[in-house]
Motif scaffolding. Structure first.
Motif, short mmCIF file in Angstrom:
data_model
loop_
_atom_site.label_atom_id
_atom_site.label_comp_id
_atom_site.label_asym_id
_atom_site.label_seq_id
_atom_site.Cartn_x
_atom_site.Cartn_y
_atom_site.Cartn_z
N PRO A 83 0.83 -1.21 0.00
CA PRO A 83 0.00 0.00 0.00
C PRO A 83 0.86 1.26 0.00
O PRO A 83 2.03 1.25 0.40
N GLN A 84 0.29 2.33 -0.43
CA GLN A 84 0.95 3.63 -0.35
C GLN A 84 0.97 4.09 1.10
O GLN A 84 -0.04 3.98 1.80
N ALA A 189 -3.61 -3.02 5.32
CA ALA A 189 -3.98 -1.93 4.40
C ALA A 189 -3.96 -2.43 2.96
O ALA A 189 -2.95 -2.97 2.50
N THR A 191 -4.74 -0.42 0.00
CA THR A 191 -4.17 0.54 -0.93
C THR A 191 -3.47 1.71 -0.25
O THR A 191 -2.56 2.30 -0.83
N LEU A 192 -3.87 2.07 0.98
CA LEU A 192 -3.32 3.26 1.62
C LEU A 192 -3.14 3.03 3.12
O LEU A 192 -4.05 2.53 3.79
#
Length: 210
Positions: A83-84, A189, A191-192
């Motif tokens: 994830p970012q 998480a 994606t973020l």
């Protein structure tokens, strides 16, 4: 005197056309009937250099088959991107407020509440304290429903389900609690991952544990 008989008088009549005997008429000369014109004579071609003969076709050469390259060891596939990570600097006392502000921005941008998980490494979020007062069964049932933001203690992060967005508030002075919660939050998480707290402590934990 004796009367003499009168001689008959001859009166001249009007002259008409004089008939001409048929033998004396001249037949008109017939006019020539126009016919097809004779074709124009063929002109001899201009002398010039003779055209070169087309080159003879060459027989196709046999194409050598491509040699198979020697098989080598299989290249391992690239690991899946995680994830970012977004870092929001905050003190231990203000980390929870920073996490709440980040949550409000996500919801205002259109993120569904059920997509967000909020973890704390120090004191529990007031919502989690309230819901746990009714028992753990009803508390975890709300996570399974997945229709609202779920708040959990960092010590319970391993039991939390994966969600697209995870917000971590490093709101305690316990370095071991942060070192345990942050790597687990990274795996939860989708994606973020948003982390609110001391940047030096967060970078040290994520660099060593992720």
């Amino acid at each position: 005197m004796p009367l003499l008989p009168e001689e008959p008088q001859i009166h001249e009549s009007a002259q008409g056309p004089v008939a001409t005997p048929a033998s004396s008429r001249v037949a008109p000369t017939p006019r020539p009937v126009p016919g097809p014109r004779p074709a124009a004579p063929v002109r001899p071609g201009r002398p010039g250099p003779p055209r070169p003969a087309p080159p003879a076709q060459r027989a196709p050469r046999d194409v050598a088959p491509a040699k198979p390259s020697p098989s080598g060891p299989a290249v391992p596939a690239a690991p899946a991107a995680g994830p970012q990570i977004q870092l929001i600097p905050a003190s231990a006392e203000g980390a929870l407020d920073a996490a709440e502000e980040a949550l409000d921005l996500l919801l205002d941008s259109g993120r569904a509440p059920g997509d967000v998980l909020v973890l704390t490494t120090g004191a529990r979020h007031p919502w989690a304290e309230h819901e746990l007062s009714f028992g753990e069964a009803s508390y975890w049932a709300q996570q399974d429903a997945g229709d609202d933001v779920f708040y959990a203690d960092g010590a319970m992060a391993a039991r939390a389900a994966t969600r697209p967005v995870v917000i971590v508030a490093v709101n305690g002075d316990d370095a071991d609690a942060a070192a345990t919660a942050l790597p687990v939050a990274h795996t939860r998480a989708g994606t973020l991952l948003i982390v609110c707290g001391d940047p030096q402590r967060i970078n040290a934990v994520l660099g060593a544990g992720v």
